[in-house]
Design a protein around this motif. Structure first.
Motif, PDB file in Angstrom:
ATOM      1  N   ASN A  27       0.735  -1.262   0.092  1.00 60.61           N
ATOM      2  CA  ASN A  27      -0.138   0.010  -0.102  1.00 60.61           C
ATOM      3  C   ASN A  27       1.077   1.381  -0.083  1.00 60.61           C
ATOM      4  O   ASN A  27       1.268   1.668   0.966  1.00 60.61           O
ATOM      5  N   PRO A  28       1.283   1.692  -1.144  1.00 60.19           N
ATOM      6  CA  PRO A  28       2.325   2.945  -1.289  1.00 60.19           C
ATOM      7  C   PRO A  28       1.733   4.069  -0.269  1.00 60.19           C
ATOM      8  O   PRO A  28       2.869   4.597   0.285  1.00 60.19           O
ATOM      9  N   PRO A  29       0.600   4.733  -0.263  1.00 58.27           N
ATOM     10  CA  PRO A  29       0.221   5.773   0.436  1.00 58.27           C
ATOM     11  C   PRO A  29       0.636   5.661   2.048  1.00 58.27           C
ATOM     12  O   PRO A  29       1.278   6.476   2.579  1.00 58.27           O
ATOM     13  N   LEU A  30       0.267   4.372   2.379  1.00 62.07           N
ATOM     14  CA  LEU A  30       0.562   4.072   3.852  1.00 62.07           C
ATOM     15  C   LEU A  30       1.969   3.942   4.014  1.00 62.07           C
ATOM     16  O   LEU A  30       2.502   4.414   5.145  1.00 62.07           O
ATOM     17  N   GLY A  31       2.858   3.189   3.321  1.00 65.19           N
ATOM     18  CA  GLY A  31       4.283   3.117   3.234  1.00 65.19           C
ATOM     19  C   GLY A  31       4.853   4.421   3.275  1.00 65.19           C
ATOM     20  O   GLY A  31       5.836   4.486   4.340  1.00 65.19           O
ATOM     21  N   ILE A  32       4.422   5.494   2.532  1.00 69.22           N
ATOM     22  CA  ILE A  32       5.261   6.677   2.678  1.00 69.22           C
ATOM     23  C   ILE A  32       4.894   7.366   4.023  1.00 69.22           C
ATOM     24  O   ILE A  32       5.679   8.037   4.645  1.00 69.22           O
ATOM     25  N   ALA A  33       3.567   7.279   4.384  1.00 68.67           N
ATOM     26  CA  ALA A  33       3.277   7.983   5.619  1.00 68.67           C
ATOM     27  C   ALA A  33       3.979   7.285   6.764  1.00 68.67           C
ATOM     28  O   ALA A  33       4.740   7.839   7.625  1.00 68.67           O
ATOM     29  N   LEU A  34       4.336   5.895   6.799  1.00 68.30           N
ATOM     30  CA  LEU A  34       4.805   4.985   7.739  1.00 68.30           C
ATOM     31  C   LEU A  34       6.504   5.737   7.660  1.00 68.30           C
ATOM     32  O   LEU A  34       7.103   5.727   8.663  1.00 68.30           O
ATOM     33  N   GLY A  35       6.838   5.668   6.343  1.00 72.57           N
ATOM     34  CA  GLY A  35       8.251   6.076   6.225  1.00 72.57           C
ATOM     35  C   GLY A  35       8.617   7.329   6.903  1.00 72.57           C
ATOM     36  O   GLY A  35       9.696   7.941   7.630  1.00 72.57           O
ATOM     37  N   ILE A  36       7.681   8.486   6.554  1.00 72.49           N
ATOM     38  CA  ILE A  36       7.574   9.854   7.208  1.00 72.49           C
ATOM     39  C   ILE A  36       7.917   9.614   8.790  1.00 72.49           C
ATOM     40  O   ILE A  36       8.453  10.659   9.302  1.00 72.49           O
ATOM     41  N   GLY A  37       6.836   8.869   9.231  1.00 74.53           N
ATOM     42  CA  GLY A  37       6.725   8.776  10.546  1.00 74.53           C
ATOM     43  C   GLY A  37       7.911   8.372  11.413  1.00 74.53           C
ATOM     44  O   GLY A  37       8.504   8.841  12.216  1.00 74.53           O
ATOM     45  N   VAL A  38       8.385   7.355  10.631  1.00 76.60           N
ATOM     46  CA  VAL A  38       9.760   6.631  11.176  1.00 76.60           C
ATOM     47  C   VAL A  38      10.908   7.564  11.135  1.00 76.60           C
ATOM     48  O   VAL A  38      11.459   7.774  11.831  1.00 76.60           O
ATOM     49  N   ALA A  39      11.028   8.566  10.107  1.00 79.73           N
ATOM     50  CA  ALA A  39      11.675   9.287   9.967  1.00 79.73           C
ATOM     51  C   ALA A  39      11.973  10.617  10.866  1.00 79.73           C
ATOM     52  O   ALA A  39      12.833  10.990  11.601  1.00 79.73           O
ATOM     53  N   VAL A  40      10.713  10.820  11.194  1.00 82.38           N
ATOM     54  CA  VAL A  40      10.537  12.093  12.084  1.00 82.38           C
ATOM     55  C   VAL A  40      10.734  11.219  13.611  1.00 82.38           C
ATOM     56  O   VAL A  40      11.389  12.054  14.256  1.00 82.38           O
ATOM     57  N   ALA A  41      10.561  10.232  13.961  1.00 79.89           N
ATOM     58  CA  ALA A  41      10.786   9.732  15.083  1.00 79.89           C
ATOM     59  C   ALA A  41      12.266   9.476  15.500  1.00 79.89           C
ATOM     60  O   ALA A  41      12.829   9.661  16.645  1.00 79.89           O
ATOM     61  N   THR A  42      13.042   8.933  14.319  1.00 79.61           N
ATOM     62  CA  THR A  42      14.369   8.900  14.251  1.00 79.61           C
ATOM     63  C   THR A  42      15.129  10.212  14.722  1.00 79.61           C
ATOM     64  O   THR A  42      15.933  10.297  15.525  1.00 79.61           O
ATOM     65  N   LEU A  43      14.512  11.332  14.179  1.00 79.64           N
ATOM     66  CA  LEU A  43      15.243  12.552  14.321  1.00 79.64           C
ATOM     67  C   LEU A  43      14.884  12.996  15.689  1.00 79.64           C
ATOM     68  O   LEU A  43      15.820  13.706  16.605  1.00 79.64           O
ATOM     69  N   VAL A  44      13.800  12.862  16.351  1.00 75.41           N
ATOM     70  CA  VAL A  44      13.351  13.209  17.522  1.00 75.41           C
ATOM     71  C   VAL A  44      14.257  12.566  18.803  1.00 75.41           C
ATOM     72  O   VAL A  44      14.917  12.873  19.665  1.00 75.41           O
ATOM     73  N   TRP A  45      14.452  10.999  18.356  1.00 76.79           N
ATOM     74  CA  TRP A  45      15.278  10.218  18.959  1.00 76.79           C
ATOM     75  C   TRP A  45      16.586  10.911  19.125  1.00 76.79           C
ATOM     76  O   TRP A  45      17.370  10.780  20.204  1.00 76.79           O
ATOM     77  N   ALA A  46      17.073  11.282  18.020  1.00 76.05           N
ATOM     78  CA  ALA A  46      18.596  11.635  17.934  1.00 76.05           C
ATOM     79  C   ALA A  46      18.734  13.150  18.771  1.00 76.05           C
ATOM     80  O   ALA A  46      19.889  13.184  19.468  1.00 76.05           O
TER      81      ALA A  46
END
Length: 51
Positions: A27-46
């Protein structure tokens, strides 16, 4: 960071990347949303880890 912690971080990154890639393939739209969420979570964690 100890070698065990580095190995755990690498394992988690690979697992998350694999899961997000699989969802993006199904499901490409959900995958894109999850990818953005993971990137933001990683940035906050860092940012919080440095404090």
């Amino acid at each position: 960071m100890s070698d065990e912690n580095k190995a755990l971080v690498v394992l988690v990154v690979v697992l998350v990347f694999t899961m997000v890639s699989y969802v993006a393939f199904i499901n490409p739209p959900l995958g894109i949303a999850l990818g953005i969420g993971v990137a933001v979570a990683t940035l906050v964690w860092a940012v919080l880890r440095d404090k």
